[in-house]
Design a protein around this motif. Structure first.
Motif, short mmCIF file in Angstrom:
data_model
loop_
_atom_site.label_atom_id
_atom_site.label_comp_id
_atom_site.label_asym_id
_atom_site.label_seq_id
_atom_site.Cartn_x
_atom_site.Cartn_y
_atom_site.Cartn_z
N CYS A 25 -14.90 -0.64 4.11
CA CYS A 25 -14.52 -1.61 4.08
C CYS A 25 -12.75 -0.93 5.69
CB CYS A 25 -13.45 -1.98 3.27
SG CYS A 25 -12.80 -3.06 3.78
N PRO A 26 -12.73 -1.18 6.89
CA PRO A 26 -12.03 -0.79 7.82
C PRO A 26 -10.98 -1.24 7.34
CG PRO A 26 -13.37 -2.32 8.39
CD PRO A 26 -14.04 -2.09 7.36
N ALA A 27 -10.83 -2.41 6.07
CA ALA A 27 -9.52 -2.67 5.96
C ALA A 27 -8.86 -2.33 5.11
CB ALA A 27 -9.70 -4.55 5.49
N CYS A 28 -9.54 -1.51 3.45
CA CYS A 28 -8.53 -1.11 2.48
C CYS A 28 -9.06 0.54 2.10
CB CYS A 28 -8.70 -1.57 1.27
SG CYS A 28 -11.02 -1.68 0.67
N GLY A 29 -9.91 0.78 2.94
CA GLY A 29 -10.64 1.93 2.81
C GLY A 29 -11.96 2.70 2.02
N ILE A 30 -12.62 1.62 1.16
CA ILE A 30 -13.02 1.96 0.28
C ILE A 30 -14.15 2.24 0.43
CG2 ILE A 30 -14.40 -0.22 -0.24
CD1 ILE A 30 -14.06 0.49 -3.12
N ILE A 31 -15.33 3.54 0.20
CA ILE A 31 -16.35 3.74 0.37
C ILE A 31 -17.43 3.48 -0.54
CG2 ILE A 31 -17.86 4.99 1.07
CD1 ILE A 31 -16.02 6.94 2.66
N TYR A 32 -18.53 3.09 -1.25
CA TYR A 32 -19.15 2.69 -1.68
C TYR A 32 -20.65 2.68 -1.34
CZ TYR A 32 -18.54 -2.06 -0.56
OH TYR A 32 -18.57 -3.44 0.17
#
Length: 257
Positions: A25-32
């Protein structure tokens, strides 16, 4: 597709690794990954891994390699403790819980510091047995606890001044519940320290699916400081520190309100 944390709809498909598709997610940065691993599937994978690892190690009586690794871990643990204590300043006594423990090295390193009481929880039976045999030598003053369930940290009867997760938080299957338990175990004003891969680092963004910290079955969620800040707000904690202290990695510090 909507982000599982911030609910933005600008998700980036990073590609596939071992039959799983990863997203950032480019908004919050999380990778999943999605679909997410089933809990029972992960548990069986880890049990099989530890079983194979234990069998491999049982074929030799030579502990030199493990001791060399442990000596390196001891140096790392000492430096980590020094950094935290120097940021705190004077104290009368401190109770510290480390989740993971670096094969007992956090306990041993803590003995060099006055009035610091280190407790460790470890979920790998092999590491627990090896640490007790070669490192702790049966000394009861060392507090090493074994948890068979990979994702259950019970709320301790001891309120801790510090709780740390060094390269552990990204392995939690249910990080929200673990964070609830951690917050419930911290004293008011206590510190929670996390060191782990940083999904907002230049390394992570530029390398995408080839980033070395995208590890199927092992790194389940890669939270950014933005995700941690939101998670802390849910459990009566506040983000007070975020540092990218080496390439691709970060340290997060939260305080119990």
């Amino acid at each position: 597709m909507i982000c599982i944390d911030c609910k933005q709809d600008s998700i980036i498909n990073l590609g596939n690794k071992q039959d799983f598709t990863y997203f950032r997610c480019p908004a919050c940065g999380i990778i999943y990954t999605s679909p997410f691993y089933l809990y029972d599937y992960i548990n069986q994978y880890k049990k099989d891994y530890y079983k194979t690892y234990a069998k491999m190690k049982s074929n030799t009586t030579d502990t030199k390699g493990r001791m060399d690794r442990w000596n390196r871990d001891l140096e790392i643990s000492e430096e980590r403790i020094k950094r935290v204590l120097s940021s705190i300043g004077d104290y009368k006594q401190l109770f510290w819980l480390d989740i993971g423990g670096y094969a007992g090295s956090m306990i041993r390193a803590s003995q060099k510091f006055n009035n610091l009481y280190m407790h460790v929880v470890e979920k790998n039976k092999l590491i627990v047995r090896w640490s007790r045999q070669y490192i702790l030598n049966g000394n009861e003053k060392y507090q090493l606890h074994e948890y068979e369930d990979f994702d259950v940290l019970e709320v301790s009867t001891i309120p801790f001044d510090i709780i740390s997760c060094y390269d552990v938080f990204e392995h939690f299957h249910d990080p929200v519940q673990e964070m609830v338990n951690i917050s419930g175990t911290l004293k008011s004003g206590g510190l929670f320290i996390v060191e782990q891969p940083d999904p907002l680092s230049n390394e992570a963004v530029s390398q995408g699916i080839n980033w070395k910290h995208i590890k199927p079955f092992e790194h389940l969620y890669l939270f950014s400081y933005k995700n941690f800040e939101k998670l802390f707000n849910r459990v009566n904690m506040k983000l007070i520190g975020y540092v990218s202290h080496m390439p691709g990695r970060m340290q997060i510090v939260g305080r119990k309100i």
